[in-house]
Design a protein around this motif. Sequence first.
Motif, PDB file in Angstrom:
ATOM      1  N   SER A 138     -29.027 -38.436  -2.598  1.00 53.51           N
ATOM      2  CA  SER A 138     -30.286 -39.054  -3.401  1.00 53.51           C
ATOM      3  C   SER A 138     -30.001 -40.755  -3.117  1.00 53.51           C
ATOM      4  O   SER A 138     -30.504 -41.857  -2.252  1.00 53.51           O
ATOM      5  CB  SER A 138     -31.076 -38.966  -3.344  1.00 53.51           C
TER       6      SER A 138
ATOM      7  N   ASP B 143     -31.363 -38.251   4.200  1.00 54.53           N
ATOM      8  CA  ASP B 143     -31.284 -37.730   3.014  1.00 54.53           C
ATOM      9  C   ASP B 143     -32.107 -36.306   3.080  1.00 54.53           C
ATOM     10  O   ASP B 143     -33.162 -35.443   3.363  1.00 54.53           O
ATOM     11  CB  ASP B 143     -31.765 -38.547   1.665  1.00 54.53           C
ATOM     12  N   GLU B 144     -30.420 -35.378   3.128  1.00 54.84           N
ATOM     13  CA  GLU B 144     -31.239 -33.799   3.253  1.00 54.84           C
ATOM     14  C   GLU B 144     -31.843 -33.550   4.837  1.00 54.84           C
ATOM     15  O   GLU B 144     -33.096 -33.028   4.083  1.00 54.84           O
ATOM     16  CB  GLU B 144     -31.122 -33.090   2.408  1.00 54.84           C
TER      17      GLU B 144
HETATM   18 MG   LIG Z   1     -31.155 -35.775  -3.393  1.00 55.45          MG
END
Ligand SMILES: [Mg+2]
Lengths: 240, 436
Positions: free
Chosen positions: A47, A170-171
């Motif tokens: 992140s 992000d994910e």
């Molecule tokens: Mg993360």
Amino acid sequence: MAIVELKDVHKIYPLGKTEVHAVKGVTFEICKGDFISIAGPSGSGKSTILNMIGCIDTPTSGTVIISGQTTDTLSDKEITELRHKEIGFIFQSFNLIPVLNVYENIEFPLLLGKNRPKKNEKKEFIDFLIHEVGLDEWRTHRPNELSGGQRQRVAIARALVTKPRIVLADEPTANLDSVTGEAIIELMKKINRELETTFIFSTHDPTIVEIADHIIRLHDGVVASEERRNREPCRKNEET
Amino acid sequence: MNTWRIAIKNLSRQKKRSFLLGSAIAFGVLIITLINGFTGSFVENVGENFAHIFAGHIFIDGVEKTPTGKTLYIVRNDNELIQAIEDLEIEYSFLTRHSEFSGTLIFEGESVRQSIIGIDWEDEQYFTGRLILKDGSFENMQNPRSVILSDKIADKLKLQVGDRMLVQLRTYTGQQNVGEFTLAAIILDPGLVGSISGYANKTYVNELLNLAPDEYMTLGLYLPSMDDIDPTAEALYRRLAEDVDLFAREGEEDEVNPFMAIMQQIEEEEWEGLRYRLYTLNDMLSEVEQIVVVLNTAGLIILLILFIIIMVGITNTFRMVMFERIREIGTMRALGIQKGGIRRLFLTEALWIGLGGALAGLAAAALVMVILSQIFWGLDSPIFILLKNGYMTFRLSFLQTAANLGLVAVLTLLAAFFPADKAAKLQPAVALRTQK
Ligand SMILES: [Mg+2]
Ligand SMILES: Nc1ncnc2c1ncn2[C@@H]1O[C@H](COP(=O)(O)OP(=O)(O)O)[C@@H](O)[C@H]1O
């Protein structure tokens, strides 16, 4: 030529009286049109790195270069403009604007910034994106009426609406079941092929990682390994 | 789709909260608008009511100083006065010529001081319309020695309509004189002027005062509008000064009221022969206007206090809103909204609440005013003097209303500014990862 370059990037978070050294000297390049995964276990710094590429956070030291532009010399205003023009965001928890419907959420980034497209051009493109992510029947629904997978599709369309060269995710599948998650990544890959948009997504799910063409594996804030499939390193004379 | 619309949509997310905040603002605006509306017509109503009691808007007294040093109030010949009024082409509704004395009324061992104005009942029919009859009839004024007294005086002397009483007075030169009155009617004393005068026939009053039938003391002018008083008085004074001697209209000390100032000059100044004094209802009512200033200031202070409380509410609400939407703010920033855009979004939301509340407050005030002005408070109401024929009236100045709305807008924006600015300055990454 690389569209994203990180050169010896460090990030140190203050944490109470101590510090967390989250990213410890990371260097890599991402080429235009890449479909790249930043992989690694939780806490490895994914992140943090995506935030710095997305210019919503700044490195403690080192350089982040986006489309050939060194970001540490830019003002907040210029960075915001750069984000608006060059980068699309897809978030783990979708982050749609709850008061706006599907169409309006996708339209939202177009209301910001300087160069606003013509009305019919804009509508045409939004309709194209809605069709592209398969939400034709949901265009007037609000986010709370949609499933997780549908919400993430809205987010993908929103990330693409300003025709950015880079989309960061992000994910994006962490809040979705594995089937839906895979479908989302496949959708991103399809768009990557069609529009030649560079996609950078992070994940800790090994099956999802495999879909990427270029994988950067992080461990404990450093690059553990880098793997390119179907892709050459960035050609130096390639136009960006 | 723009900031305005997103702001409105945001407000609808917490309908109850937005509604409460808007209602608080509406309440403040309601109060101040009612106060402003009431005071706006207050001066005019009080003025009109006093004009009826004093029988005019502009007055000219004749004052003579005899060689022995006596002061006599008399207009023997008003040619110059009438000439000036005609030359200036002053438009007036009525012109009155009154004589007046202050004497003692005596009835069955009771006595009371009372001023009596002599009126030409044939000429001044309008006058009866202004008096609030409690008993008897104005028809009884056919009898030349009739008198109309207030309920207070009648009560004091235990008089009934038709009773005859004695009156003791001094003639215009100061000689003792005695006469006799018959009570024709009893009128209401609204009570705010001290006590109102009694009214009798001018012919008989002149006889008692030892004045010739065509002599009198005070010339009164009724103007079509109270707004004309000051300019007309000004012009008339300048025109009269060419032909006759006049007392100055201004006192030496500014703090005394203008009416008292003219009165003092008669006592204190060295002069001889005939002089006129010109004064207006406004001179006598200068205190009333001070009351209006006090009321409006009080209203403004109430508004400010209310709004300080409301501002604290707005600031706290927007702090809460900022925290609730912190990830949304981060998202918007990531998508490319500038800091100013976030600030504008919050401020627009606040402005919508402020303006919505203010407009609702104005509407509520209009409704309350309409309802209040339908109510007949009675001609003997204790607040009679503030009313118009027993009804409340309201007058709002556009400028004042606009200023109030502007104040509301500025204060709301000010209250929302700090949370809005804080939200705008959030680091996008920090905002995005904040867990609620
Ligand atoms: Mg993360
Ligand atoms: N705001 C922060 N303050 C302090 N430490 C942080 C903060 N954000 C992340 N970290 C720490 O930095 C490291 C990397 O975090 P992160 O980039 O979120 O990893 P990932 O996304 O791979 O899970 C972790 O050890 C995490 O605890």
